[in-house]
Each structure stands twice: as C-alpha cells, then as structure tokens.
Design a protein around this motif. Structure first.
Motif, PDB file in Angstrom:
ATOM      1  N   ALA A 169     -37.185  34.334  72.488  1.00 35.34           N
ATOM      2  CA  ALA A 169     -36.835  34.821  73.738  1.00 35.34           C
ATOM      3  C   ALA A 169     -37.831  34.066  74.598  1.00 35.34           C
TER       4      ALA A 169
ATOM      5  N   ASP B  78     -33.261  37.228  80.214  1.00 38.51           N
ATOM      6  CA  ASP B  78     -33.720  39.223  80.277  1.00 38.51           C
ATOM      7  C   ASP B  78     -34.219  39.115  78.354  1.00 38.51           C
ATOM      8  N   THR B  79     -34.542  39.998  78.022  1.00 43.01           N
ATOM      9  CA  THR B  79     -34.844  40.322  76.413  1.00 43.01           C
ATOM     10  C   THR B  79     -36.429  41.843  77.307  1.00 43.01           C
TER      11      THR B  79
ATOM     12  N   HIS C 296     -38.249  34.829  77.862  1.00 43.07           N
ATOM     13  CA  HIS C 296     -38.923  35.847  79.132  1.00 43.07           C
ATOM     14  C   HIS C 296     -40.353  34.364  80.026  1.00 43.07           C
ATOM     15  N   PRO C 297     -39.740  35.134  80.760  1.00 48.49           N
ATOM     16  CA  PRO C 297     -38.859  35.892  82.147  1.00 48.49           C
ATOM     17  C   PRO C 297     -37.783  35.194  82.655  1.00 48.49           C
TER      18      PRO C 297
ATOM     19  N   TYR D 101     -37.697  41.741  74.629  1.00 47.90           N
ATOM     20  CA  TYR D 101     -39.373  41.097  73.832  1.00 47.90           C
ATOM     21  C   TYR D 101     -39.970  40.429  74.116  1.00 47.90           C
ATOM     22  N   PRO D 102     -40.972  39.460  74.879  1.00 50.61           N
ATOM     23  CA  PRO D 102     -41.088  38.644  75.685  1.00 50.61           C
ATOM     24  C   PRO D 102     -41.436  37.612  74.720  1.00 50.61           C
ATOM     25  N   ASN D 103     -42.539  37.971  73.341  1.00 51.58           N
ATOM     26  CA  ASN D 103     -42.803  37.124  73.136  1.00 51.58           C
ATOM     27  C   ASN D 103     -42.381  36.767  71.706  1.00 51.58           C
TER      28      ASN D 103
END
Ligand code: NAD
Length: 481
Positions: A103, A109-110, A105-106, A112-114
């Motif tokens: 991912a 877009d997801t 992030h930010p 599941y940021p981690n």
C-alpha cells in the motif's frame, strides 16, 4: 563500471508496447547497464499459426540471455492456444513467482494503509500441469501434481527471501484438511524446511480462512508461500486491495533463467490511448535490476517512482480527486519519474537495495527410493447405470485370486457396500481392490483384474495403484469409508 547485461524484451499486446516503452525509458535514463534483444511473442505469433505464441528463435534468445522482461500479452479466445506465460515458466523452470503487494497510503487510495505483503507462489505444478481429460459422458478430470522437489524449492526460496529482505514471518496457505496427500505434502515440507529457519516466525493457515484474513487484515501477513492456483488468485486480490492491480510487479525466478513482468494483463480496452499505468511493469523491471546485480539503478528508479506517487502525479486508475494532484498519461507519468531520478520520497519509506548478500538455494537432490509395495488398486469405470448395489454385486463376482473388491465410490463418496440412496451418482465409478490382510499385490494381478472386468463388458477408464511407501499408506480413503 560493470559490463552491460544482455536482456530479452517483449513488448507484448494491448497496453504492452506503451508500458514497456515507458519502463525502458525510465530504467535507461537511470543508467541501467543493459543490452536489449527484442523478440515478438503473443497475439501476432499465435495468429500466424504458432499455438504456443513464441517462435523457436525467441527461445534461443531467452536461453542465451537468461533474463526476460515481458509486457503482458493477449491469448486469443478459442481453443488450441497454449498460455505463453505458463509455457515460459515451465519450459525455463521458473519455479518461484514473487509478487510484492504494497500500500502507498495516503497517496494511493486503499482500505489497508499498512499493507506490505509478498506472495511467493509455486509456479510450475499443481492444476497448472494442464493434464486434463474427459473420462465419461459426464465427468472431466484435471490432475493436480505436486512434487517433493517442487515443494522444497519454493518453500526454501520463501524462507531465504524473508531472510535476505529482513522480513519477520513466513505464512503457508494450503487446503490440507481436504487434500491430505498434495497440500499435505506442501504443509509437511513447510514444517520440515521451516525448522532450519528458527530466526523467522512461521505459521500455517487453511487457504479459505487465510484468504478471508488476508482480505480483512492484510497487515498481519509478511511473506506468504502457497501452491500455484491459490497463489494466482490471492496475489491478484492482494494487489488490487493494496491500491491497484496496475501497480504490482512480478518476478518469475528459476535456477538458470528469470522473467519479470507486471501482474496484470494486456487490458486491450485501454490500448493505444496513452492511459495505462506503467507501474506494474516498472516494478517488475526493478526486481530485474536487483536480479542482474544493479541495485544502485533499482534503488534510484524505485525511489523516483515513490516520489512521483507522493507528488500526486497519477494515472487514471489511481487518480482520486482531493488526493491526487495531476492526472497523467503513460508517457507523462514516465517523464515525471525520469525528472525525479536521484530524489527520494519524503513521506513514503525510501527503499534500499544492497549487493553482495545472496540467497542460499542449493540444487534439490533426489532422495534414495523408498521401499514401495502395492497395497491395492483403484479401477475407474465408465458405467451408464445408476444403482451402485447392482454394479457392486455384479463386479464383486469378477474378483481374481488375491484381489477383493472392497469399496465402490462415485466422485469420491462411498456408495458400495454401504452408502446412502440420497447420494447422487454420475457415470464415473471407482472400484477399490485390496489384497488379503497383510499381503500385497503385483502388476500382473492388476492386469488379470482388468481382463476380468473387460471380459464382462465393462468400460474401464484408468487405474491408480494404492501404494505403501516405507510401510505407510500413501492414498486417501473414500469419503464415508
Ligand atoms: P487485465 O489485467 O488485462 O485488465 C483488467 C482491467 O484492469 C483492465 O480493464 C483495466 O481496467 C485494469 N488494468 C489492468 N492493467 C492496468 C494498467 N496497467 N493500468 C491501468 N489499468 C489497468 O485482465 P483481463 O482483461 O482479464 O485480460 C486481458 C488479456 O490479458 C487477456 O487476453 C489475458 O489472457 C491477458 N493476460 C495476460 C497476462 C500476462 O501476459 N502476464 C496476465 C493476465 C492476463
């Protein structure tokens, strides 16, 4: 400065030429020390009458250069065309398919940021052996072949990968509660080889609940090793939920050769419009640069790419109002990455690739043969009747000396001598023969039994020996037995 490394390149079909052009421009601008040998594979080759999609002269290039950067190709619809990807992986023994799903992030877009999962998929075996037959009017079969060397190689690769890249945990996904021989062997070898890696946390999940967990909380996984079909499915899901299927690269590694690609296909509907995201293929090319020992170039490209994402310069598939700054086409995205070579991301974690450290992947040797006894045989029949009792009683009368019909099953479920009238029966029957307790049988007795069955007018399809290796039964029981 080291010498240039020759690599074979295929521009592929659909969006392939555009994303390959972008990828090569970026890595060459970063100073990749490569000599490119271009081959034609895919749709044009298929449609010229070559059912494998690749000409003999192209195999020569691959076998000479041993490194293949391949854009996605289109397999024409209709029967008769063999998947070039599957053929290449198997012909060159590219047993390990490595698919990082991360991912960003930010910036992308997801949910599941981690998420930061590497899926290591066995690439040669399983149902992808492509051995399929129609056996009766009603039943077709696909053989699932799993080998001990195949399991050993991929599982060791996963642990070595974890060690080399400082990853903490390897998770194995199988369905060994159902497939006790095939998936059971994969799981057993995972435990066996895992014992050599006490520094790495290890766990096993049944694939169904494991996949549910992966889709729900991917951040609890690190490296996942699994069989071919499961790996194919979960890596697409993992790439998509990380952000976009257009973002993930894929390395196919063998003892002699390696192939690098994007995980997505040729997206023909997007072709020729300068809209496709070249990131998946670019990440494949980064894996290639590490493989050919140009980690400095890989690191430069990867960090410039992260910086581009971070700066909000996005292709349509990851563009999001409010999150992205500029929607760009394939060419402009490549230009933006080139403009950022030498820079590092400030928010996303920069990558660092090193030289020198290598995986320890000894050749897999063949073990001494085990003591092998035939403890029975399954004979499969194509029979048009529906009454298992009628079949059982008729066939039981045909037992030859030393052999005794012990069970009949239909699609794996015991239907004779006991069974339920509710069980639905097809025209595909398995007769299980066993010798007297404590004895074994030989091939001649199996042939005698086949002769007796054939003589009575039954249509046998195939046989499978029930084998005991080193005194241990190595076959499954009938369901209900
Ligand atoms: P696909 O991955 O080509 O495309 C599915 C959708 O994902 C596309 O419609 C598009 O919306 C999106 N997408 C994929 N890649 C993208 C990118 N780089 N940038 C932006 N959006 C992207 O899957 P498909 O439509 O099922 O398959 C199309 C063809 O690709 C088929 O002929 C298939 O056989 C082939 N294929 C090839 C490979 C390969 O060569 N490795 C892999 C999978 C599929």
């Amino acid at each position: 400065m080291s010498q240039n490394v020759p690599i074979t390149v295929a521009y592929g079909d659909g969006i392939g030429p555009e994303i390959m052009d972008a990828t090569l421009r970026i890595i060459q601008a970063a100073g990749a020390r490569i000599d490119i040998d271009t081959i034609e594979v895919g749709e044009k080759v298929y449609l010229s009458g070559n059912t494998s999609g690749i000409a003999d002269s192209s195999w020569d290039s691959l076998r000479r250069n041993k490194v293949f950067l391949k854009a996605p190709i289109t397999t024409p619809q209709g029967g008769g065309y063999k998947s070039l990807n599957v053929t290449t992986r198997k012909m060159l023994s590219l047993y390990a398919n490595v698919r990082p799903c991360i991912a960003y992030h930010p910036y992308v877009d997801t949910h599941y940021p981690n998420m930061d999962v590497v899926i290591i998929r066995e690439n040669e075996e399983d149902l992808y052996a492509g051995i399929e037959h129609q056996q009766t009017d009603e039943v077709v079969q696909c053989l699932k072949l799993i080998s001990r060397p195949g399991c050993e190689r991929i599982i060791r690769y996963a642990f070595e990968y974890a060690r080399l890249y400082g990853r903490k945990k390897v998770t194995c996904f199988t369905k060994d509660n159902i497939m006790k021989q095939t998936d059971g062997m994969f799981h057993a070898i995972f435990d066996e080889i895992g014992a050599e890696y006490p520094d790495i946390e290890q766990e096993h999940w049944i694939i169904d609940i494991g996949s549910a967990k992966l889709a729900d909380t991917p951040e609890v996984f690190d490296v996942i090793v699994t069989l071919n079909l499961y790996g194919d499915i979960i890596s697409d899901i993992a790439a998509q939920i990380a952000g976009s299927v257009g973002m993930a690269g894929s390395a196919n590694i063998g003892p002699n050769c390696a192939m690098f690609e994007a995980i997505h296909g040729s997206a023909p509907r997007r072709a020729g419009q300068n809209v496709a995201n070249p990131s998946g293929l670019l990440m494949g090319a980064v894996q290639m640069l590490v493989h050919i020992e140009q980690p400095d170039i890989a690191e430069n490209v990867h960090n410039a790419w992260l910086k581009t994402l971070e700066d909000g310069i996005h292709t349509y598939d990851i563009y999001k109002e409010g999150l992205s700054k500029e929607k760009v086409g394939t060419k402009e995205f490549a230009d933006a990455v080139i403009a950022r070579l030498g820079q590092k991301p400030s928010q996303l974690k920069p990558v660092h690739y090193t030289t020198g450290k290598k995986m320890n992947l000894p050749a897999v040797g063949r073990k001494a043969p085990a003591a092998k006894e035939i403890a029975g045989v399954d004979i499969f029949l194509h029979w048009h009747g529906t009454d298992a009792m009628e079949l059982g009683n008729a066939v039981k009368a045909l037992d030859v000396p030393g052999m005794s019909l012990s069970m009949i099953s239909n699609r794996g479920i015991m239907v004779w001598p006991k069974g339920f009238p509710e069980t639905y029966c097809t025209d595909h029957w398995r007769l299980r023969y066993k010798p007297a307790e404590g004895t074994t049988i030989n091939h001649q007795q199996i042939v005698n039994q086949l002769n007796a069955i054939m003589g009575a007018g039954y249509d046998f399809i195939k046989t499978e020996n029930l084998v005991r290796f080193n005194g241990k039964d190595a076959y499954s029981l009938g369901q209900g037995q």
